[in-house]
Write an enzyme that holds these catalytic residues in place. Structure first.
Site, short mmCIF file in Angstrom:
data_model
loop_
_atom_site.label_atom_id
_atom_site.label_comp_id
_atom_site.label_asym_id
_atom_site.label_seq_id
_atom_site.Cartn_x
_atom_site.Cartn_y
_atom_site.Cartn_z
N PHE A 1 0.83 -1.20 0.00
CA PHE A 1 0.00 0.00 0.00
C PHE A 1 0.87 1.25 0.00
O PHE A 1 1.86 1.32 0.73
CB PHE A 1 -0.86 0.07 1.27
CG PHE A 1 -1.77 -1.09 1.50
CD1 PHE A 1 -3.09 -1.07 1.06
CD2 PHE A 1 -1.32 -2.22 2.19
CE1 PHE A 1 -3.94 -2.14 1.31
CE2 PHE A 1 -2.16 -3.29 2.44
CZ PHE A 1 -3.48 -3.25 1.99
N ASP A 2 0.46 2.26 -0.76
CA ASP A 2 0.96 3.60 -0.55
C ASP A 2 0.29 4.14 0.71
O ASP A 2 -0.72 3.59 1.18
CB ASP A 2 0.61 4.47 -1.77
CG ASP A 2 1.09 5.90 -1.62
OD1 ASP A 2 2.16 6.12 -1.04
OD2 ASP A 2 0.36 6.80 -2.10
N GLY A 3 0.83 5.22 1.27
CA GLY A 3 0.29 5.77 2.51
C GLY A 3 -0.76 6.84 2.28
O GLY A 3 -1.96 6.59 2.37
N PHE B 1 -1.29 -0.82 -4.26
CA PHE B 1 -2.31 0.22 -4.37
C PHE B 1 -1.67 1.59 -4.15
O PHE B 1 -0.99 1.81 -3.15
CB PHE B 1 -3.41 0.00 -3.32
CG PHE B 1 -4.17 -1.28 -3.49
CD1 PHE B 1 -5.04 -1.46 -4.56
CD2 PHE B 1 -4.02 -2.32 -2.58
CE1 PHE B 1 -5.74 -2.64 -4.72
CE2 PHE B 1 -4.72 -3.51 -2.72
CZ PHE B 1 -5.59 -3.66 -3.80
#
Length: 296
Positions: free
Chosen positions: A158-160, A270
């Protein structure tokens, strides 16, 4: 958004699950009627795995005879008639997918909530945006061939900002620059970030992870962010406040993410930034999250 918190519910479109690019080309070049005829003529021809096939197979492998931890539901713009080829291919590949919605060209996103969906993956960006607006984690998949991610462990990256977290910090970066962003994050280090569209999905993965011995868990998660020190502290403290487990955290300080995602062995990544998705898509399955200031 899920109605049954004892299991994770994932809705997926047929173009994300299977490689339908040949038939989609027929649709774009010759129209709906030609597409329908093509699918019916080829309904006994098994579809090859698509870009999210490996992800789906590993998600379903989390189930056993005593626990249904994950359900995958097909949400397709096909009609029931043209969808027969898709279900034939599901059976051929021995995927335990039994529920579906075929909507004959209209958007199937409205059934995500009715099925209790936690995640929606589609090649149609309009459907994804609608699902996000309705409160479900959703991402636009770059369609194509299946990408082999290696071992049997399910690995999700995941991106943040604007994915796991809200875009409040990223908005400062976009509007005021890196120095203002860094100063703001340093001064707010003890204040947890608000949740983003994928917070609940990560929470659901964390609940499943808790059922397994940490040394033998079939799921690994990673945070892969362009942040670097000192902006890392707020992220770490936010995840701690949420009681959410992240197995790996990469603070890349603006470096290109693709090689790191390949090294992690991500089954899917993502990110809200289309440029990051474009660079990663050739190496791992990638889902664009059209949310936040970068997509306005």
């Amino acid at each position: 958004m899920s109605q049954a918190k004892d299991k994770l519910v994932v809705g997926i479109s047929s173009r994300a699950l299977f490689d339908l690019e040949d038939s989609h080309r027929v649709f774009e070049e010759s129209g709906r009627e030609a597409y329908c005829n093509y699918q019916i003529e080829h309904e006994e021809d098994v579809l090859e795995p698509g870009v999210a096939f490996g992800l789906v197979r590993k998600l379903l492998a989390l189930n056993d005879t005593e626990h249904e931890r994950v359900e995958v539901i097909l949400l397709s713009r096909n009609s029931a008639d043209t969808g027969l080829r898709v279900f034939n291919s599901i059976a051929h590949h021995k995927l335990p997918i039994t529920r579906a919605a075929f909507t004959s060209g209209t958007s199937p996103y409205r059934y995500v909530g009715a099925f209790g969906g936690d995640l929606f993956l589609s090649a149609d960006s309009d459907d994804v945006r609608a699902a996000l607006s309705a409160g479900c984690a959703a991402a636009t998949i770059v369609p194509g061939h299946s990408i082999d991610s290696g071992d049997g462990t399910l690995k999700i990256a995941f991106d943040g900002d604007a994915v796991l977290f809200s875009d409040v910090a990223e908005r400062i970066f976009k509007e005021q620059g890196l120095a203002a962003f860094t100063a703001s994050e340093a001064s707010s280090a003890g204040e947890p970030l608000p949740g983003g569209p994928f917070k609940a999905f990560l929470e659901a993965l964390t609940r499943i992870q808790a059922e397994f011995d940490p040394a033998d868990c079939p799921i690994r998660t990673a945070l892969v962010t362009s942040r670097s020190a000192p902006a890392h502290e707020r992220v770490i403290r936010t995840l701690r406040a949420w009681h959410i487990r992240i197995d790996e955290a990469l603070f890349l300080g603006g470096m290109t993410k693709a090689r790191f995602l390949q090294a992690f062995g991500a089954d899917i990544f993502f990110d809200d930034q289309a440029t990051h998705i474009g660079k990663a898509a050739g190496m791992v399955a990638a889902g664009h999250v059209p949310h936040g200031v970068a997509n306005e």
